[in-house]
Design a protein around this motif. Sequence first.
Motif, short mmCIF file in Angstrom:
data_model
loop_
_atom_site.label_atom_id
_atom_site.label_comp_id
_atom_site.label_asym_id
_atom_site.label_seq_id
_atom_site.Cartn_x
_atom_site.Cartn_y
_atom_site.Cartn_z
N LYS A 82 0.82 -1.21 0.00
CA LYS A 82 0.00 0.00 0.00
C LYS A 82 0.85 1.26 0.00
CE LYS A 82 -0.75 -0.02 5.00
NZ LYS A 82 -0.17 -1.29 5.38
N ARG A 83 0.25 2.33 -0.47
CA ARG A 83 0.80 3.67 -0.37
C ARG A 83 -0.09 4.39 0.62
NH1 ARG A 83 5.15 4.85 -2.97
NH2 ARG A 83 5.67 3.55 -4.75
N ARG A 84 0.53 4.95 1.65
CA ARG A 84 -0.22 5.52 2.78
C ARG A 84 0.24 6.95 3.04
NH1 ARG A 84 -0.97 2.01 8.10
NH2 ARG A 84 -2.93 1.61 7.01
N ARG A 85 -0.73 7.88 3.03
CA ARG A 85 -0.49 9.25 3.46
C ARG A 85 -0.87 9.33 4.93
NH1 ARG A 85 0.93 12.79 -0.10
NH2 ARG A 85 -0.09 14.59 0.84
N ILE A 86 0.06 9.81 5.77
CA ILE A 86 -0.10 9.75 7.22
C ILE A 86 -0.20 11.16 7.81
CG2 ILE A 86 0.91 8.92 9.38
CD1 ILE A 86 2.57 6.93 7.60
N TYR A 87 -1.25 11.36 8.62
CA TYR A 87 -1.47 12.62 9.31
C TYR A 87 -1.77 12.34 10.78
CZ TYR A 87 -2.23 14.98 4.79
OH TYR A 87 -2.08 15.50 3.53
N PHE A 88 -1.54 13.36 11.63
CA PHE A 88 -1.89 13.28 13.05
C PHE A 88 -2.61 14.55 13.48
CE2 PHE A 88 1.23 9.91 13.62
CZ PHE A 88 0.71 9.18 14.68
N ILE A 89 -3.59 14.40 14.36
CA ILE A 89 -4.16 15.47 15.17
C ILE A 89 -4.10 14.94 16.59
CG2 ILE A 89 -6.19 16.85 15.76
CD1 ILE A 89 -7.05 16.64 12.82
N ASP A 90 -3.21 15.51 17.39
CA ASP A 90 -2.98 15.02 18.76
C ASP A 90 -2.65 13.53 18.71
OD1 ASP A 90 -3.41 17.62 19.79
OD2 ASP A 90 -5.57 17.28 19.82
N ASN A 91 -3.44 12.71 19.40
CA ASN A 91 -3.18 11.27 19.45
C ASN A 91 -3.94 10.49 18.37
OD1 ASN A 91 -5.64 11.86 20.95
ND2 ASN A 91 -5.67 9.67 21.39
N VAL A 92 -4.59 11.19 17.46
CA VAL A 92 -5.38 10.53 16.42
C VAL A 92 -4.60 10.51 15.12
CG1 VAL A 92 -7.56 10.47 15.16
CG2 VAL A 92 -7.52 11.23 17.55
N LYS A 93 -4.47 9.32 14.57
CA LYS A 93 -3.69 9.11 13.35
C LYS A 93 -4.65 8.83 12.20
CE LYS A 93 0.23 6.27 11.82
NZ LYS A 93 1.03 5.08 12.16
N PHE A 94 -4.38 9.47 11.08
CA PHE A 94 -5.22 9.32 9.88
C PHE A 94 -4.37 8.70 8.77
CE2 PHE A 94 -6.67 12.85 12.37
CZ PHE A 94 -8.05 12.75 12.36
N HIS A 95 -4.92 7.67 8.14
CA HIS A 95 -4.27 7.04 7.00
C HIS A 95 -5.17 7.20 5.79
CE1 HIS A 95 -2.73 3.98 10.17
NE2 HIS A 95 -1.92 5.01 10.12
N LEU A 96 -4.62 7.67 4.71
CA LEU A 96 -5.29 7.68 3.43
C LEU A 96 -4.54 6.67 2.57
CD1 LEU A 96 -5.65 11.52 3.32
CD2 LEU A 96 -7.57 9.93 3.39
#
Length: 176
Positions: free
Chosen positions: A101-115
């Motif tokens: 997979k190709r994953r774009r990774i973001y964070f807001i505080d302790n929450v991680k977002f994967h696209l």
Amino acid sequence: MHIRNYEFKARIEGIEQYEQQLLKLSPRFVGEDHQIDTYFNAPQGRLKLREGDIENALIHYDRQDLQGSKLSNVILYKHKPDGALKDILIRQLGIKVVVDKRRRIYFIDNVKFHLDRVAGLGTFLEVEAIDDSGCYTIEELKEQCDKYYEYFKLNQQDLIEKSYSDLLLEQQMDSP
């Protein structure tokens, strides 16, 4: 490192619109990672070796296959890339399936977002409310997850109850 997280995964059409929605919240961008997750024939839970440009870890986790937000108990061992670890795991356990997979990774505080763009499966949004220090209750982690489910205006039918590995295995079994 022992981690508890609450997470959901949703099949989405077009990563760009979800990324634009996320950017309105000013998340911290970690980067885009090309990840190869090799799942092994573990006698209990799931065991995978993640090999990426950003993230490299041996990960064991237990999680029920439920649609919507769900609790995962994770043991994460971060390591420097080394082919010997993979060779040992392959010889001892054998490969169950490989997820590319190709994953774009973001964070807001302790929450991680994967696209995610997963080879053979399509595009997904994954949200993980992570507790790696015992600071959050399970209810707080679930609330964080639910908040972003609502923010992205997802529908129940978009939610995926299984891991990418299970979806790929099902696909392999359905192929002649």
